[in-house]
Design an enzyme around this catalytic site. Structure first.
Site, PDB file in Angstrom:
ATOM      1  N   SER A 101      78.914  53.371 110.963  1.00 25.07           N
ATOM      2  CA  SER A 101      80.156  52.635 110.722  1.00 25.07           C
ATOM      3  C   SER A 101      80.338  52.444 109.226  1.00 25.07           C
ATOM      4  O   SER A 101      79.508  51.800 108.564  1.00 25.07           O
ATOM      5  CB  SER A 101      80.090  51.269 111.406  1.00 25.07           C
ATOM      6  OG  SER A 101      81.096  50.436 110.870  1.00 25.07           O
ATOM      7  N   HIS A 121      82.269  56.388 112.480  1.00 22.69           N
ATOM      8  CA  HIS A 121      82.889  55.264 113.185  1.00 22.69           C
ATOM      9  C   HIS A 121      83.753  54.494 112.192  1.00 22.69           C
ATOM     10  O   HIS A 121      83.262  53.991 111.178  1.00 22.69           O
ATOM     11  CB  HIS A 121      81.772  54.373 113.743  1.00 22.69           C
ATOM     12  CG  HIS A 121      82.244  53.249 114.595  1.00 22.69           C
ATOM     13  ND1 HIS A 121      82.567  53.406 115.926  1.00 22.69           N
ATOM     14  CD2 HIS A 121      82.447  51.944 114.318  1.00 22.69           C
ATOM     15  CE1 HIS A 121      82.940  52.245 116.431  1.00 22.69           C
ATOM     16  NE2 HIS A 121      82.876  51.331 115.471  1.00 22.69           N
ATOM     17  N   ASP A 129      86.245  51.405 111.681  1.00 22.27           N
ATOM     18  CA  ASP A 129      86.638  50.119 112.271  1.00 22.27           C
ATOM     19  C   ASP A 129      87.990  49.680 111.724  1.00 22.27           C
ATOM     20  O   ASP A 129      88.104  49.284 110.562  1.00 22.27           O
ATOM     21  CB  ASP A 129      85.591  49.050 111.932  1.00 22.27           C
ATOM     22  CG  ASP A 129      84.325  49.218 112.755  1.00 22.27           C
ATOM     23  OD1 ASP A 129      84.433  49.312 113.990  1.00 22.27           O
ATOM     24  OD2 ASP A 129      83.233  49.248 112.159  1.00 22.27           O
ATOM     25  N   MET A 145      90.795  46.956 111.795  1.00 25.23           N
ATOM     26  CA  MET A 145      90.979  45.534 112.162  1.00 25.23           C
ATOM     27  C   MET A 145      92.305  45.039 111.609  1.00 25.23           C
ATOM     28  O   MET A 145      92.638  45.317 110.452  1.00 25.23           O
ATOM     29  CB  MET A 145      89.850  44.694 111.583  1.00 25.23           C
ATOM     30  CG  MET A 145      88.461  45.161 111.944  1.00 25.23           C
ATOM     31  SD  MET A 145      87.223  43.986 111.378  1.00 25.23           S
ATOM     32  CE  MET A 145      85.717  44.939 111.639  1.00 25.23           C
ATOM     33  N   HIS A 164      87.573  52.718 116.121  1.00 24.88           N
ATOM     34  CA  HIS A 164      87.434  51.510 116.939  1.00 24.88           C
ATOM     35  C   HIS A 164      88.600  50.596 116.586  1.00 24.88           C
ATOM     36  O   HIS A 164      88.606  49.959 115.533  1.00 24.88           O
ATOM     37  CB  HIS A 164      86.072  50.871 116.618  1.00 24.88           C
ATOM     38  CG  HIS A 164      85.808  49.603 117.349  1.00 24.88           C
ATOM     39  ND1 HIS A 164      84.742  48.797 117.043  1.00 24.88           N
ATOM     40  CD2 HIS A 164      86.454  48.996 118.384  1.00 24.88           C
ATOM     41  CE1 HIS A 164      84.742  47.743 117.843  1.00 24.88           C
ATOM     42  NE2 HIS A 164      85.776  47.837 118.661  1.00 24.88           N
ATOM     43  N   MET A 179      90.422  47.608 116.621  1.00 24.01           N
ATOM     44  CA  MET A 179      90.390  46.156 116.861  1.00 24.01           C
ATOM     45  C   MET A 179      91.752  45.597 116.472  1.00 24.01           C
ATOM     46  O   MET A 179      91.895  44.862 115.489  1.00 24.01           O
ATOM     47  CB  MET A 179      89.238  45.535 116.065  1.00 24.01           C
ATOM     48  CG  MET A 179      87.883  45.856 116.677  1.00 24.01           C
ATOM     49  SD  MET A 179      86.505  45.462 115.607  1.00 24.01           S
ATOM     50  CE  MET A 179      86.345  47.010 114.736  1.00 24.01           C
ATOM     51  N   MET A 184      80.379  46.224 123.295  1.00 25.73           N
ATOM     52  CA  MET A 184      80.111  45.513 122.032  1.00 25.73           C
ATOM     53  C   MET A 184      78.850  44.668 122.182  1.00 25.73           C
ATOM     54  O   MET A 184      78.714  43.888 123.138  1.00 25.73           O
ATOM     55  CB  MET A 184      81.286  44.607 121.663  1.00 25.73           C
ATOM     56  CG  MET A 184      82.532  45.328 121.196  1.00 25.73           C
ATOM     57  SD  MET A 184      82.267  46.448 119.803  1.00 25.73           S
ATOM     58  CE  MET A 184      81.733  45.325 118.503  1.00 25.73           C
ATOM     59  N   ASP A 217      77.683  48.994 119.883  1.00 27.82           N
ATOM     60  CA  ASP A 217      78.124  48.710 118.514  1.00 27.82           C
ATOM     61  C   ASP A 217      77.834  47.257 118.174  1.00 27.82           C
ATOM     62  O   ASP A 217      78.333  46.349 118.849  1.00 27.82           O
ATOM     63  CB  ASP A 217      79.632  48.990 118.428  1.00 27.82           C
ATOM     64  CG  ASP A 217      80.210  48.716 117.044  1.00 27.82           C
ATOM     65  OD1 ASP A 217      79.440  48.474 116.096  1.00 27.82           O
ATOM     66  OD2 ASP A 217      81.447  48.751 116.928  1.00 27.82           O
TER      67      ASP A 217
HETATM   68  O1  LIG Z   1      82.698  46.940 115.158  1.00 29.14           O
HETATM   69  C1  LIG Z   1      82.062  46.461 114.276  1.00 29.14           C
HETATM   70  C2  LIG Z   1      82.267  45.043 113.924  1.00 29.14           C
HETATM   71  O2  LIG Z   1      83.265  44.538 114.721  1.00 29.14           O
HETATM   72  C3  LIG Z   1      81.069  47.278 113.489  1.00 29.14           C
HETATM   73  O3  LIG Z   1      81.188  48.639 113.842  1.00 29.14           O
HETATM   74  C4  LIG Z   1      79.650  46.855 113.717  1.00 29.14           C
HETATM   75  O4  LIG Z   1      79.478  45.525 113.641  1.00 29.14           O
HETATM   76  C5  LIG Z   1      78.700  47.646 112.848  1.00 29.14           C
HETATM   77  O5  LIG Z   1      78.020  46.867 111.966  1.00 29.14           O
HETATM   78  P1  LIG Z   1      76.459  46.567 112.062  1.00 29.14           P
HETATM   79  O6  LIG Z   1      75.783  47.820 112.506  1.00 29.14           O
HETATM   80  O7  LIG Z   1      76.126  46.168 110.668  1.00 29.14           O
HETATM   81  O8  LIG Z   1      76.291  45.466 113.071  1.00 29.14           O
END
Ligand SMILES: O=C(CO)[C@H](O)[C@H](O)COP(=O)(O)O
Length: 255
Positions: free
Chosen positions: A10, A35, A37, A39, A76, A78, A170, A204
């Site tokens: 990510s 990945h 993200d 948001m 992803h 969000m 998640m 994730d």
């Molecule tokens: O979707 C996510 C947060 O909403 C990120 O992809 C996820 O948290 C990755 O970060 P880490 O591996 O540091 O936890």
């Protein structure tokens, strides 16, 4: 045997001023997917980037040769209105459009950011069909407070165009990187893997060398890792450890 390991860093934990380099680096470290993200500050209490940035990143990583291949951009989403934005992200170069179940069932089915007329409700199955019509793969994500039972009817859709290509469980509350892994969510992965041996099951949040064995044992094969990869001294080694854990579970043998 469950599907192969897909290691999916990510870029949320990378330097946002150097995202192109982060994507190239991650592929050099032998990642499978990237990945991304997205948001919106509504669905989650944080904002990141949108389609214009992803369109620029696409120039740094070759498109996958086949669906789910190397260099897949796994977005992803969000965001509160996933149907509204799907075609915009397709045009930017997204391969896997992974929306949240919770957002789909509370939004309208407008297919354009500027559409203020549509009042018809969005449904996960309609959205999955639409994502497929746009030529992307479809992923569906659930937050920790959402039960896995909401997915059974969707995964069993009679029409395969309404079935997701991937489910994302998640293992943190979505919104931020670097949170503590929630092992309490893994029963969802176990239940999914039992019923669907060939499904891509993504996890994730908080995945790292210390937590990957539990996730792999439960049956996850698509592994998102942000801080564990981009914060590592040797990211390529971390990626190999994550892959080995999934492969060990698949083969039922020591590597
Ligand atoms: O979707 C996510 C947060 O909403 C990120 O992809 C996820 O948290 C990755 O970060 P880490 O591996 O540091 O936890």
């Amino acid at each position: 045997m469950s599907p192969p390991a897909i290691i999916n860093p990510s870029v949320l934990s990378a330097d946002f001023a150097e995202l192109g380099k982060a994507c190239r680096d991650a592929m050099d470290w032998k990642s499978d997917w990237l990945h991304l993200d997205v948001m919106d500050g509504h669905f989650v209490p944080n904002m990141t980037f949108g389609a214009p940035v992803i369109g620029k990143l696409r120039k740094h990583v070759d498109r996958p040769k086949e669906a789910g291949g190397l260099g897949t951009f796994d977005c992803h989403m969000m965001i509160a209105e996933p149907m509204r934005w799907a075609s915009i992200f397709r045009d930017a170069g997204v391969d896997m459009y992974c929306f949240h179940y919770e957002a789909a069932v509370t939004s309208v089915g407008a297919k354009d950011p500027a559409d203020t007329q549509t009042t018809e409700k969005c449904t996960p199955k309609n959205l999955i069909r639409y994502i497929h019509e746009l030529g992307m793969q479809a992923g569906i994500a659930i937050k920790p407070k959402t039960g896995v039972d909401v997915l059974w009817d969707i995964l069993a859709a009679e029409d395969e165009k309404e079935r997701p290509d991937m489910v994302l469980i998640m293992t943190v509350e979505p919104g931020f990187g670097g949170q503590k892994f929630m092992a309490s969510e893994l029963h969802k992965v176990t239940a999914l893997r039992e019923k669907y041996p060939n499904l891509n099951i993504e996890v994730d949040g908080g995945l790292a060398e210390g937590t990957i064995d539990q996730a792999a044992e439960a049956g996850a094969n698509v592994i998102v890792a942000g801080s564990a990869v981009f914060g590592a001294k040797d990211p390529a080694h971390v990626i190999q450890v994550l892959r080995d854990a999934v492969d060990k579970r698949r083969g039922g043998e020591k590597l």
